[in-house]
Design an enzyme around this catalytic site. Sequence first.
Site, PDB file in Angstrom:
ATOM      1  N   HIS A  84      32.701 -12.521  27.679  1.00 34.89           N
ATOM      2  CA  HIS A  84      33.194 -13.263  26.516  1.00 34.89           C
ATOM      3  C   HIS A  84      34.200 -12.465  25.697  1.00 34.89           C
ATOM      4  CE1 HIS A  84      30.604 -16.381  27.721  1.00 34.89           C
ATOM      5  NE2 HIS A  84      30.867 -17.117  26.668  1.00 34.89           N
ATOM      6  N   ASP A 147      26.718 -15.181  15.940  1.00 30.39           N
ATOM      7  CA  ASP A 147      26.656 -16.639  15.718  1.00 30.39           C
ATOM      8  C   ASP A 147      26.359 -17.371  17.017  1.00 30.39           C
ATOM      9  OD1 ASP A 147      27.408 -16.136  13.164  1.00 30.39           O
ATOM     10  OD2 ASP A 147      29.513 -16.673  13.452  1.00 30.39           O
ATOM     11  N   GLU A 262      27.118 -16.575   5.198  1.00 35.70           N
ATOM     12  CA  GLU A 262      28.434 -16.531   5.844  1.00 35.70           C
ATOM     13  C   GLU A 262      29.385 -17.392   5.014  1.00 35.70           C
ATOM     14  OE1 GLU A 262      29.106 -17.194   9.945  1.00 35.70           O
ATOM     15  OE2 GLU A 262      27.703 -15.645  10.599  1.00 35.70           O
TER      16      GLU A 262
HETATM   17  P1  FAD Z   1      31.771  -8.603  27.867  1.00 37.18           P
HETATM   18  O1  FAD Z   1      32.903  -9.382  27.340  1.00 37.18           O
HETATM   19  O2  FAD Z   1      31.358  -8.879  29.242  1.00 37.18           O
HETATM   20  O3  FAD Z   1      32.037  -7.051  27.681  1.00 37.18           O
HETATM   21  C1  FAD Z   1      32.584  -6.532  26.487  1.00 37.18           C
HETATM   22  C2  FAD Z   1      32.825  -5.019  26.606  1.00 37.18           C
HETATM   23  O4  FAD Z   1      31.579  -4.354  26.654  1.00 37.18           O
HETATM   24  C3  FAD Z   1      33.566  -4.616  27.884  1.00 37.18           C
HETATM   25  O5  FAD Z   1      34.331  -3.471  27.627  1.00 37.18           O
HETATM   26  C4  FAD Z   1      32.435  -4.280  28.833  1.00 37.18           C
HETATM   27  O6  FAD Z   1      32.831  -3.367  29.829  1.00 37.18           O
HETATM   28  C5  FAD Z   1      31.413  -3.667  27.880  1.00 37.18           C
HETATM   29  N1  FAD Z   1      30.039  -3.916  28.307  1.00 37.18           N
HETATM   30  C6  FAD Z   1      29.474  -5.079  28.653  1.00 37.18           C
HETATM   31  N2  FAD Z   1      28.177  -4.888  28.935  1.00 37.18           N
HETATM   32  C7  FAD Z   1      27.934  -3.577  28.750  1.00 37.18           C
HETATM   33  C8  FAD Z   1      26.785  -2.751  28.878  1.00 37.18           C
HETATM   34  N3  FAD Z   1      25.612  -3.252  29.264  1.00 37.18           N
HETATM   35  N4  FAD Z   1      26.913  -1.435  28.614  1.00 37.18           N
HETATM   36  C9  FAD Z   1      28.086  -0.907  28.218  1.00 37.18           C
HETATM   37  N5  FAD Z   1      29.200  -1.632  28.096  1.00 37.18           N
HETATM   38  C10 FAD Z   1      29.125  -2.949  28.354  1.00 37.18           C
HETATM   39  N6  FAD Z   1      30.748 -11.159  18.095  1.00 37.18           N
HETATM   40  C11 FAD Z   1      30.064 -10.947  16.965  1.00 37.18           C
HETATM   41  O7  FAD Z   1      29.875  -9.799  16.569  1.00 37.18           O
HETATM   42  N7  FAD Z   1      29.558 -11.973  16.241  1.00 37.18           N
HETATM   43  C12 FAD Z   1      29.680 -13.266  16.638  1.00 37.18           C
HETATM   44  O8  FAD Z   1      29.207 -14.166  15.966  1.00 37.18           O
HETATM   45  C13 FAD Z   1      30.394 -13.525  17.841  1.00 37.18           C
HETATM   46  N8  FAD Z   1      30.532 -14.784  18.292  1.00 37.18           N
HETATM   47  C14 FAD Z   1      31.215 -15.008  19.450  1.00 37.18           C
HETATM   48  C15 FAD Z   1      31.353 -16.315  19.915  1.00 37.18           C
HETATM   49  C16 FAD Z   1      32.019 -16.578  21.081  1.00 37.18           C
HETATM   50  C17 FAD Z   1      32.140 -18.008  21.563  1.00 37.18           C
HETATM   51  C18 FAD Z   1      32.628 -15.514  21.788  1.00 37.18           C
HETATM   52  C19 FAD Z   1      33.415 -15.794  23.022  1.00 37.18           C
HETATM   53  C20 FAD Z   1      32.514 -14.208  21.330  1.00 37.18           C
HETATM   54  C21 FAD Z   1      31.802 -13.946  20.169  1.00 37.18           C
HETATM   55  N9  FAD Z   1      31.641 -12.640  19.683  1.00 37.18           N
HETATM   56  C22 FAD Z   1      30.935 -12.427  18.542  1.00 37.18           C
HETATM   57  C23 FAD Z   1      32.264 -11.508  20.365  1.00 37.18           C
HETATM   58  C24 FAD Z   1      31.294 -10.853  21.328  1.00 37.18           C
HETATM   59  O9  FAD Z   1      30.322 -10.123  20.635  1.00 37.18           O
HETATM   60  C25 FAD Z   1      32.035  -9.864  22.228  1.00 37.18           C
HETATM   61  O10 FAD Z   1      33.098 -10.499  22.872  1.00 37.18           O
HETATM   62  C26 FAD Z   1      31.086  -9.279  23.250  1.00 37.18           C
HETATM   63  O11 FAD Z   1      31.704  -8.226  23.904  1.00 37.18           O
HETATM   64  C27 FAD Z   1      30.753 -10.327  24.266  1.00 37.18           C
HETATM   65  O12 FAD Z   1      29.620  -9.962  24.992  1.00 37.18           O
HETATM   66  P2  FAD Z   1      29.638 -10.091  26.561  1.00 37.18           P
HETATM   67  O13 FAD Z   1      28.248  -9.895  26.962  1.00 37.18           O
HETATM   68  O14 FAD Z   1      30.308 -11.304  27.031  1.00 37.18           O
HETATM   69  O15 FAD Z   1      30.517  -8.782  26.880  1.00 37.18           O
END
Ligand code: FAD
Length: 511
Positions: A84, A147, A262
């Site tokens: 994400h 969120d 918020e």
């Molecule tokens: P990914 O996008 O898969 O990875 C993000 C980064 O972390 C990459 O660099 C990856 O290599 C690294 N990573 C992933 N997993 C691990 C692990 N286990 N160990 C070490 N590194 C790792 N953020 C907020 O703070 N608050 C919110 O309310 C919020 N709402 C969101 C709503 C939506 C619809 C979206 C798309 C994003 C939102 N985000 C929010 C942002 C979100 O927290 C970040 O994009 C987060 O990185 C997404 O998590 P993911 O599991 O998809 O990580």
Amino acid sequence: MIAYLECFVSESRHDDGVSSLSKALGLQGTVADFGGEAGRDFGGMKSFPPLAFIRPAGADDVARVVKEAARSSNLTVAARGNGHSINGQAMADRGLVLDMRSLGEHLRVVRAIDGTVYADVSGGALWEDVLKRCVSEHGMAPRSWTDYLSLTVGGTLSNAGVSGQAFRYGPQTSNVTELEVVTGKGEIFNCSEKENSELFFGALGGLGQFGIITKAKVLLQPAPDMVRWIRLVYTEFDDFTRDAELLVTRQDDGGDSFDYVEGFAFANSDNPADGRPSVPLDPQETFDPAHLPRTSGPILYCLELAHHYRNTDRPSSVDTGVNRLLGGLGFVEELKFQVDLTYVEFLLRVKRAEEHAKANGIWDAPHPWLNMFVSKSDIADFDRTVFKKILKDGIGGPMLVYPLRRSKWDTRTSVVLPESEIFYIVALLRSTPPYPKGPSAENLVAQNQEIIQYCTRKGFDFKLYLPHYRSQEDWKRHFGSDQWSRFVERKKCFDPMAILAPGQKIFSRVP
Ligand code: FAD
């Protein structure tokens, strides 16, 4: 081994190649065909196909893959949570991508001797699954959320994890007591404030640079049954920020506050996506613009609050409690919206928006989102220029703006923040149909740049959240000299060959 991976490139579409790679790595888990998922993310603007998409079964598999990459001269490894990210942060261009969700749904709730209760969860678990299991099996829940919950534990802990509970408990990175991490050397460590603390604090907010989080101990508290979810409309930014700041600091004087605070800015228009109709919470409620003063500008503001309660609480006592908390706030009295729902429904509220966006093709369109932290001292100027001028017509989605407190964040983590105690998170969650029905992603990215440049030119005390930069010079500026030195030292110590999280584009792989 590396010869094997090279062979995998040419034969990657054959099942044989895939299973041989898995065997050669000695994995419990599997190696997937390219799929395509690993080369895409929610941002939809970057695409880097990996060499292989690997589904590790546990920390040992993760360590094996990292060690194999270290034996080559150029292979990198990206942990992919739920993908994400917006700007390719979880991708590895011709490298190895680990599907962290395959670590499974490991979840154990433990009560420590001192009475603290925490959940021991997999780094690849989705927060929505953690929520459902903690509540249904134990009546407990994490204290601090995002969120949207289809994000992984490791993914949000690598950034911060912010929502309306952070004013009280800090971000998610302030709510974990221990991690299991695989470093860039392929070593597996348990770490906490007391044990391997440099790795613990480095990994929290560390953008995946120091290690891959395979497990986390997340603090829990008893889950409430119900939530009263409230939205209050403001026409003046000063009134909105005064009340928002009052609510996030009231507990300091022993006062009571809401359980979630918020806010967002919205267009004073009848656009259903980001105008007045987007504010009411119940389909039965309508936003009557006749209640707005004639002097209202192009942008209005909304405080979004939540109050937790139990099924056994009498409705009248819930009303009394909420009214007491609302007393003295300066919103437009006729423009108050509220709904009661279960705690789990409240926390899964964005899932409904996701279903809607999927149905109308917006979920899969590019998302040039911009997230920033802007200091209290600069937020009024930000409002005057960014919300009221640059974004006066809205962005087709939410424009979050609400205060957070620096003292609730642990500055030993890798997260960077503005200097002031109160700062605002600003999240421009652009959600428009794909071009040509909507604006082009390039134009929206250019608008983001215009906003960042304005903040820079005015010397604002601000930081990007979920940052994305193209050059190391920009990264150095982002961290500031002291924090950059610490970040570089941690990198040298835990991932000296710069194998991990190449998609962040901070360090180059050391041959
Ligand atoms: P990914 O996008 O898969 O990875 C993000 C980064 O972390 C990459 O660099 C990856 O290599 C690294 N990573 C992933 N997993 C691990 C692990 N286990 N160990 C070490 N590194 C790792 N953020 C907020 O703070 N608050 C919110 O309310 C919020 N709402 C969101 C709503 C939506 C619809 C979206 C798309 C994003 C939102 N985000 C929010 C942002 C979100 O927290 C970040 O994009 C987060 O990185 C997404 O998590 P993911 O599991 O998809 O990580």
